[in-house]
Design a protein around this motif. Structure first.
Motif, PDB file in Angstrom:
ATOM      1  N   ILE A 189      28.837  10.755   4.743  1.00 48.38           N
ATOM      2  CA  ILE A 189      30.157  11.289   5.068  1.00 48.38           C
ATOM      3  C   ILE A 189      31.017  10.199   5.699  1.00 48.38           C
ATOM      4  O   ILE A 189      32.214  10.096   5.412  1.00 48.38           O
ATOM      5  N   ARG A 190      30.415   9.336   6.520  1.00 45.46           N
ATOM      6  CA  ARG A 190      31.175   8.239   7.122  1.00 45.46           C
ATOM      7  C   ARG A 190      31.772   7.338   6.043  1.00 45.46           C
ATOM      8  O   ARG A 190      32.915   6.891   6.141  1.00 45.46           O
ATOM      9  N   THR A 191      31.000   7.061   4.999  1.00 44.13           N
ATOM     10  CA  THR A 191      31.484   6.232   3.890  1.00 44.13           C
ATOM     11  C   THR A 191      32.566   6.962   3.115  1.00 44.13           C
ATOM     12  O   THR A 191      33.581   6.361   2.739  1.00 44.13           O
ATOM     13  N   LEU A 192      32.388   8.259   2.881  1.00 44.86           N
ATOM     14  CA  LEU A 192      33.390   9.059   2.181  1.00 44.86           C
ATOM     15  C   LEU A 192      34.729   9.001   2.913  1.00 44.86           C
ATOM     16  O   LEU A 192      35.778   8.764   2.307  1.00 44.86           O
ATOM     17  N   ILE A 193      34.706   9.171   4.222  1.00 43.88           N
ATOM     18  CA  ILE A 193      35.936   9.146   5.020  1.00 43.88           C
ATOM     19  C   ILE A 193      36.543   7.741   5.036  1.00 43.88           C
ATOM     20  O   ILE A 193      37.760   7.581   4.920  1.00 43.88           O
ATOM     21  N   ASP A 194      35.708   6.723   5.153  1.00 40.45           N
ATOM     22  CA  ASP A 194      36.188   5.335   5.110  1.00 40.45           C
ATOM     23  C   ASP A 194      36.854   5.040   3.762  1.00 40.45           C
ATOM     24  O   ASP A 194      37.941   4.466   3.709  1.00 40.45           O
ATOM     25  N   ASP A 195      36.210   5.470   2.673  1.00 38.54           N
ATOM     26  CA  ASP A 195      36.770   5.250   1.335  1.00 38.54           C
ATOM     27  C   ASP A 195      38.076   6.026   1.154  1.00 38.54           C
ATOM     28  O   ASP A 195      39.020   5.533   0.528  1.00 38.54           O
ATOM     29  N   LEU A 196      38.138   7.240   1.707  1.00 39.07           N
ATOM     30  CA  LEU A 196      39.358   8.045   1.646  1.00 39.07           C
ATOM     31  C   LEU A 196      40.513   7.317   2.349  1.00 39.07           C
ATOM     32  O   LEU A 196      41.621   7.230   1.811  1.00 39.07           O
ATOM     33  N   GLY A 197      40.237   6.776   3.523  1.00 43.47           N
ATOM     34  CA  GLY A 197      41.248   6.016   4.255  1.00 43.47           C
ATOM     35  C   GLY A 197      41.762   4.842   3.451  1.00 43.47           C
ATOM     36  O   GLY A 197      42.972   4.589   3.387  1.00 43.47           O
ATOM     37  N   GLU A 198      40.841   4.131   2.793  1.00 42.08           N
ATOM     38  CA  GLU A 198      41.234   2.982   1.963  1.00 42.08           C
ATOM     39  C   GLU A 198      42.112   3.393   0.799  1.00 42.08           C
ATOM     40  O   GLU A 198      43.111   2.748   0.502  1.00 42.08           O
ATOM     41  N   LYS A 199      41.743   4.492   0.130  1.00 43.33           N
ATOM     42  CA  LYS A 199      42.531   4.969  -1.015  1.00 43.33           C
ATOM     43  C   LYS A 199      43.936   5.377  -0.595  1.00 43.33           C
ATOM     44  O   LYS A 199      44.863   5.349  -1.401  1.00 43.33           O
TER      45      LYS A 199
ATOM     46  N   PHE B 130      42.692   8.876  11.135  1.00 45.12           N
ATOM     47  CA  PHE B 130      43.260   7.866  10.240  1.00 45.12           C
ATOM     48  C   PHE B 130      43.967   6.779  11.040  1.00 45.12           C
ATOM     49  O   PHE B 130      44.428   7.005  12.149  1.00 45.12           O
ATOM     50  N   GLY B 131      44.018   5.583  10.439  1.00 48.85           N
ATOM     51  CA  GLY B 131      44.726   4.465  11.053  1.00 48.85           C
ATOM     52  C   GLY B 131      43.826   3.441  11.712  1.00 48.85           C
ATOM     53  O   GLY B 131      44.292   2.396  12.145  1.00 48.85           O
ATOM     54  N   LYS B 132      42.519   3.715  11.780  1.00 41.07           N
ATOM     55  CA  LYS B 132      41.573   2.762  12.373  1.00 41.07           C
ATOM     56  C   LYS B 132      40.269   2.762  11.591  1.00 41.07           C
ATOM     57  O   LYS B 132      39.850   3.793  11.080  1.00 41.07           O
ATOM     58  N   ARG B 133      39.636   1.586  11.525  1.00 38.45           N
ATOM     59  CA  ARG B 133      38.290   1.456  10.948  1.00 38.45           C
ATOM     60  C   ARG B 133      37.389   0.878  12.035  1.00 38.45           C
ATOM     61  O   ARG B 133      37.778  -0.059  12.736  1.00 38.45           O
ATOM     62  N   THR B 134      36.194   1.437  12.155  1.00 39.32           N
ATOM     63  CA  THR B 134      35.221   0.905  13.116  1.00 39.32           C
ATOM     64  C   THR B 134      34.024   0.317  12.369  1.00 39.32           C
ATOM     65  O   THR B 134      33.801   0.636  11.195  1.00 39.32           O
ATOM     66  N   ASP B 135      33.249  -0.507  13.055  1.00 43.65           N
ATOM     67  CA  ASP B 135      32.095  -1.137  12.411  1.00 43.65           C
ATOM     68  C   ASP B 135      31.011  -0.127  12.034  1.00 43.65           C
ATOM     69  O   ASP B 135      30.264  -0.338  11.088  1.00 43.65           O
ATOM     70  N   THR B 136      30.938   1.006  12.737  1.00 48.43           N
ATOM     71  CA  THR B 136      29.942   2.037  12.437  1.00 48.43           C
ATOM     72  C   THR B 136      30.518   3.140  11.551  1.00 48.43           C
ATOM     73  O   THR B 136      29.801   4.053  11.152  1.00 48.43           O
ATOM     74  N   LEU B 137      31.803   3.092  11.285  1.00 47.36           N
ATOM     75  CA  LEU B 137      32.555   4.085  10.520  1.00 47.36           C
ATOM     76  C   LEU B 137      32.661   5.419  11.250  1.00 47.36           C
ATOM     77  O   LEU B 137      33.019   6.433  10.661  1.00 47.36           O
ATOM     78  N   ASP B 138      32.356   5.417  12.566  1.00 43.00           N
ATOM     79  CA  ASP B 138      32.548   6.612  13.388  1.00 43.00           C
ATOM     80  C   ASP B 138      33.105   6.214  14.747  1.00 43.00           C
ATOM     81  O   ASP B 138      33.359   5.034  15.010  1.00 43.00           O
ATOM     82  N   TYR B 139      33.286   7.192  15.607  1.00 43.76           N
ATOM     83  CA  TYR B 139      33.934   6.976  16.908  1.00 43.76           C
ATOM     84  C   TYR B 139      33.138   6.066  17.842  1.00 43.76           C
ATOM     85  O   TYR B 139      33.694   5.514  18.788  1.00 43.76           O
ATOM     86  N   SER B 140      31.856   5.888  17.584  1.00 39.05           N
ATOM     87  CA  SER B 140      31.020   5.108  18.500  1.00 39.05           C
ATOM     88  C   SER B 140      31.148   3.598  18.297  1.00 39.05           C
ATOM     89  O   SER B 140      30.675   2.819  19.117  1.00 39.05           O
ATOM     90  N   GLY B 141      31.810   3.189  17.216  1.00 38.80           N
ATOM     91  CA  GLY B 141      31.869   1.766  16.893  1.00 38.80           C
ATOM     92  C   GLY B 141      33.071   1.048  17.475  1.00 38.80           C
ATOM     93  O   GLY B 141      33.961   1.645  18.068  1.00 38.80           O
ATOM     94  N   GLU B 142      33.062  -0.260  17.277  1.00 36.61           N
ATOM     95  CA  GLU B 142      34.180  -1.100  17.700  1.00 36.61           C
ATOM     96  C   GLU B 142      35.260  -1.085  16.619  1.00 36.61           C
ATOM     97  O   GLU B 142      34.944  -1.168  15.428  1.00 36.61           O
ATOM     98  N   VAL B 143      36.521  -0.997  17.028  1.00 42.24           N
ATOM     99  CA  VAL B 143      37.631  -0.992  16.079  1.00 42.24           C
ATOM    100  C   VAL B 143      37.759  -2.380  15.448  1.00 42.24           C
ATOM    101  O   VAL B 143      37.866  -3.388  16.147  1.00 42.24           O
TER     102      VAL B 143
END
Length: 192
Positions: free
Chosen positions: A171-181, A73-86
């Protein structure tokens, strides 16, 4: 002729299609397929159907899927996973009870917008190819089911979840949406 289902333990960095081609080559057989694409950055069981068993592929794809994922939590990446750019950061902190409360809203039928970094094809092109070229297009909202969403471990900013869901769930979208909520951001750090 060989027929059956081979459970392959797919490693991170190998595509589902690469697994199929490796099985084709190893068994010297043409009729081989997989039962649903796993993200390149995901690892775990990928059922490979061989010969006459390719007929059951659709039935297997329609079945429930189970994932174990770790989120940061606390960061969003362009790929929604660890491999992307913050892209974004947040300093919002929340406790376990707040997390569990927000998770409840993601159980049952929900809607998702597939990520740009996905294998979905639009006009014959995979979204991740377009995304790598800096192109973002509108994606259709889809309905998916989250049958179970269980918190296995939580130590801010990391959490580990068990998710049982319908096919087509990102799952990446689910986690991204969870972070937003939660008023923050989140990305997938590992996916099995």
């Amino acid at each position: 002729m060989i027929s059956g289902i081979l459970n392959v333990n797919k490693e991170v960095g190998i595509s589902s299609n690469k697994c199929v081609s490796l099985v084709k080559k190893a068994l010297d057989i043409k009729k081989v397929g997989h039962t649903g694409t796993l993200d390149l950055e995901a690892y775990g069981v990928l059922p490979i159907v061989i010969g006459k068993a390719t007929r059951v592929s659709d039935y297997l794809m329609d079945d429930k899927k189970e994932y174990i994922t770790e989120a940061v939590f606390g960061k969003r990446t362009d790929t929604l996973d660890y491999s992307g750019e913050v892209l974004d950061t947040s300093d919002i902190v929340f406790d376990k009870d707040q997390l569990l409360e927000v998770m409840e809203g993601f159980k049952g039928e929900i809607t998702q917008i597939p990520p740009m970094y996905s294998a979905i094809k639009v006009n014959g092109q995979k979204l991740y190819d377009l995304a790598r070229n800096g192109v973002e297009i509108e994606r259709k909202v889809r309905k998916v089911n989250i049958y179970e969403f269980e918190l296995l471990k939580y130590e801010f900013p990391k959490a580990k979840f068990k998710i049982i869901c319908s096919k087509g769930t990102y799952i990446r979208t689910l986690i991204d949406d969870l972070g937003e909520k939660l008023g923050s951001f989140a990305y997938v750090d590992s996916l099995c």
